[in-house]
Design a protein around this motif. Sequence first.
Motif, PDB file in Angstrom:
ATOM      1  N   ASP A 165       0.807  -1.228   0.000  1.00  0.00           N
ATOM      2  CA  ASP A 165       0.000   0.000   0.000  1.00  0.00           C
ATOM      3  C   ASP A 165       0.839   1.276   0.000  1.00  0.00           C
ATOM      4  O   ASP A 165       0.298   2.375   0.111  1.00  0.00           O
ATOM      5  N   GLY A 166       2.165   1.133  -0.101  1.00  0.00           N
ATOM      6  CA  GLY A 166       3.031   2.307  -0.190  1.00  0.00           C
ATOM      7  C   GLY A 166       3.303   3.003   1.130  1.00  0.00           C
ATOM      8  O   GLY A 166       3.894   4.084   1.150  1.00  0.00           O
ATOM      9  N   SER A 167       2.913   2.382   2.239  1.00  0.00           N
ATOM     10  CA  SER A 167       3.106   3.027   3.544  1.00  0.00           C
ATOM     11  C   SER A 167       4.487   2.761   4.143  1.00  0.00           C
ATOM     12  O   SER A 167       4.901   3.433   5.087  1.00  0.00           O
ATOM     13  N   VAL A 168       5.177   1.750   3.617  1.00  0.00           N
ATOM     14  CA  VAL A 168       6.528   1.414   4.078  1.00  0.00           C
ATOM     15  C   VAL A 168       7.461   1.434   2.878  1.00  0.00           C
ATOM     16  O   VAL A 168       7.157   0.843   1.834  1.00  0.00           O
ATOM     17  N   VAL A 169       8.600   2.108   3.026  1.00  0.00           N
ATOM     18  CA  VAL A 169       9.545   2.228   1.917  1.00  0.00           C
ATOM     19  C   VAL A 169      10.964   2.059   2.460  1.00  0.00           C
ATOM     20  O   VAL A 169      11.267   2.486   3.580  1.00  0.00           O
ATOM     21  N   VAL A 170      11.837   1.437   1.680  1.00  0.00           N
ATOM     22  CA  VAL A 170      13.193   1.163   2.132  1.00  0.00           C
ATOM     23  C   VAL A 170      14.205   1.531   1.055  1.00  0.00           C
ATOM     24  O   VAL A 170      13.920   1.437  -0.144  1.00  0.00           O
ATOM     25  N   VAL A 171      15.375   1.982   1.493  1.00  0.00           N
ATOM     26  CA  VAL A 171      16.574   2.061   0.650  1.00  0.00           C
ATOM     27  C   VAL A 171      17.626   1.199   1.336  1.00  0.00           C
ATOM     28  O   VAL A 171      17.803   1.269   2.560  1.00  0.00           O
ATOM     29  N   PHE A 172      18.332   0.394   0.541  1.00  0.00           N
ATOM     30  CA  PHE A 172      19.110  -0.728   1.082  1.00  0.00           C
ATOM     31  C   PHE A 172      20.417  -0.868   0.330  1.00  0.00           C
ATOM     32  O   PHE A 172      20.455  -0.777  -0.898  1.00  0.00           O
ATOM     33  N   ASN A 173      21.483  -1.096   1.081  1.00  0.00           N
ATOM     34  CA  ASN A 173      22.804  -1.378   0.530  1.00  0.00           C
ATOM     35  C   ASN A 173      23.263  -2.711   1.091  1.00  0.00           C
ATOM     36  O   ASN A 173      23.403  -2.849   2.309  1.00  0.00           O
TER      37      ASN A 173
ATOM     38  N   LEU B 104      14.566   2.532   6.563  1.00  0.00           N
ATOM     39  CA  LEU B 104      13.173   2.182   6.255  1.00  0.00           C
ATOM     40  C   LEU B 104      12.248   3.199   6.916  1.00  0.00           C
ATOM     41  O   LEU B 104      12.399   3.510   8.096  1.00  0.00           O
ATOM     42  N   TRP B 105      11.307   3.703   6.132  1.00  0.00           N
ATOM     43  CA  TRP B 105      10.323   4.662   6.636  1.00  0.00           C
ATOM     44  C   TRP B 105       8.955   4.006   6.686  1.00  0.00           C
ATOM     45  O   TRP B 105       8.474   3.460   5.699  1.00  0.00           O
ATOM     46  N   ASP B 106       8.336   4.060   7.866  1.00  0.00           N
ATOM     47  CA  ASP B 106       6.976   3.554   8.061  1.00  0.00           C
ATOM     48  C   ASP B 106       6.091   4.771   8.336  1.00  0.00           C
ATOM     49  O   ASP B 106       6.120   5.355   9.435  1.00  0.00           O
ATOM     50  N   ARG B 107       5.285   5.145   7.345  1.00  0.00           N
ATOM     51  CA  ARG B 107       4.477   6.356   7.450  1.00  0.00           C
ATOM     52  C   ARG B 107       3.421   6.225   8.549  1.00  0.00           C
ATOM     53  O   ARG B 107       3.146   7.179   9.278  1.00  0.00           O
ATOM     54  N   ASN B 108       2.834   5.054   8.683  1.00  0.00           N
ATOM     55  CA  ASN B 108       1.778   4.878   9.676  1.00  0.00           C
ATOM     56  C   ASN B 108       2.320   5.002  11.110  1.00  0.00           C
ATOM     57  O   ASN B 108       1.632   5.504  11.999  1.00  0.00           O
ATOM     58  N   ARG B 109       3.540   4.534  11.308  1.00  0.00           N
ATOM     59  CA  ARG B 109       4.137   4.620  12.651  1.00  0.00           C
ATOM     60  C   ARG B 109       4.975   5.889  12.823  1.00  0.00           C
ATOM     61  O   ARG B 109       5.543   6.098  13.905  1.00  0.00           O
TER      62      ARG B 109
END
Length: 649
Positions: A67-75, A127-132
């Motif tokens: 649902d697009g509420s959690v997004v990550v950038v990862f190395n 990681l960004w969790d918009r809901n939290r």
Amino acid sequence: MCGIAGIFDLHGERSINRILLAHMNERQHHRGPDETGLHLEPGLGLAHKRLSIIDLAAGQQPLFNEDGSVVVVFNGEIYNFQQLVPELTARGHVFRTHCDTEVIVHAWEEWGEACVERLRGMFAFALWDRNRRTLFLARDRFGVKPLFYALLPDGQFLFGSELKVLTAHPRLPRVLDPLAVEEYFAYGYIPEPRTIYRDAFKLPPGHTLTLRRGEPLPGPRQYWDIPFRPVGRLSLADAQQELVHRLREAVGIRLMAEVPLGAFLSGGVDSSAVVAMMASLSPEPVNTCSIAFRDPAFDEASFAQQVAQRYGTRHHVETVDTDDFSLIDTLAALYDEPFADSSALPTYRVCELAKRHVTVALSGDGGDESFAGYRRYRWHLYEERLRSLMPAGLRQPLFGLLSRFYPKLDWAPKVLRAKSTFEALARDTVAGYFHGVSVLGDPLRNRLFSTRFKRELQGYQAVEVLRRHDARAPQDDPVSRVQYLDMKTYLVGDINTKVDRASMAHALEVREPLLDHVFMEWVSGLPRSLKLHGRQGKYVFKKAMEPYLPHEVLYRPKMGFAVPLARWFRGPLKERVREAVLGERLGDTGWFDMAFLCEMVDEHMSGRRDHSAALWSVLMFEAFLRLKEAGVDAFERDGRLATASAGGR
């Protein structure tokens, strides 16, 4: 392998400047030249540079949940992601790609901050969790992948895979940290969590950082440590068999790639063992890469050739002139802060060679720390036995007196160079070990620094880094304790830093099977007698490899990846050393005793003393200062110094 970057407004939802974020990300273009990704929303900007390794078509980042509420950038790489996918799918999570990055998103949804405990690999991610309203950062257990961060005075939080990402932000204060300078000249690198800048930090290995909007910046939380938990009674034969099984498994899970894959092959035990396991698992000949030196005193190419022939590898060798010192300025720019391991020169060259043939290379890093392969472990054990025979009240003044009057014989055989041993025996366990690993010991640093700089230190000494870790050491065994100290400091701050920057400078991914945390947990629990057996380090490792590697590869004297600094500084680099060490740049800092620097240069040039390691440290510090002074950022030159609130999406 990739690079990550981001800006997070800890206080509210001010707009993030897209141009600034893209500029910060572009500073690490070398880490991921294949693709660039940006995501911005109120109070948050995430950026990514991709080096495509797995799921080349659909692994773009930033990557979202359903649902697009959690997004990550990862190395990094998650080697057990294929085992986690069915478990998460059974719990209702829907996967849209075949890449390991997506596992992180769903693991967070399922297990929260404990998700990192389920991940097996090398990683740094945000990681960004918009809901939290939560930003979650994590770094792998041995710090194979780097992660830097800083909190600006206005409440903006910055992070990135390299320090240059943070310094690209015009509002980051670039004030040098005197404590970091003290640590640098002691260790030759700046240990976690400090950086050369007072307001920027490294997230320590095995730690996470959880930020919640509207709350103060917390401290990092540790989620893992090297256990050194005894494995129980184990015969030598059983230990050998188990070791081979576990090593083959650790190598096998690192052969997953959709791009050309190979290995470094130095001709030493560790890299040769990795190649042997690869050959047993690969249906195709393994690609191997070696550096040869024209000077036989530094050349191990013949041993690498033996292993390559035994396993029929596609072996690539490049001969490097031992006077290959043209990279000094390149290295200063690459590491972003002073870094004094001279083996960074050949490491850079072997990564350059490997990239011509592969995109992923396996290495043997970690073997010396885990199996007690360094000679200093043996010497430390001897010193500890002597310390135990004499009370400190008698030992310290006796050996302190001997150390003052015994001459420093740099030119003599080691058995006659007792001054350093006497100095170590006059100290307690941690200070004695610190004395042995220091680039510049306490007496030299005391003479190197000016009175003004010592006042700025306010009594701080770099040995406190080791004392902090020693207080948490899980073992009282003297060898296990110093192995633990090395794993927390030298392995992370020097070895892993060196390999990461050198490899990523060429967009090459390096994987370290010997640093697999499952493998290392088991190895750490082996009894000391299976690691350091008499005078033989790596005892069980070498015994286990006897069926796989030539005897002369296993039991020859250790050489290391060295360069002839002493000769350089008395020959082709003589004038550069004088100009750098005795020039105005160091003098203008007010931090150094210039008379002592002059004395040190004269003693080395005349051959009376070998100050090569100390002079290299000073040379690299001066190179860092020179680049810092010259580094007017392109963003500033372009006049786009807009504040973070002036941009937009």
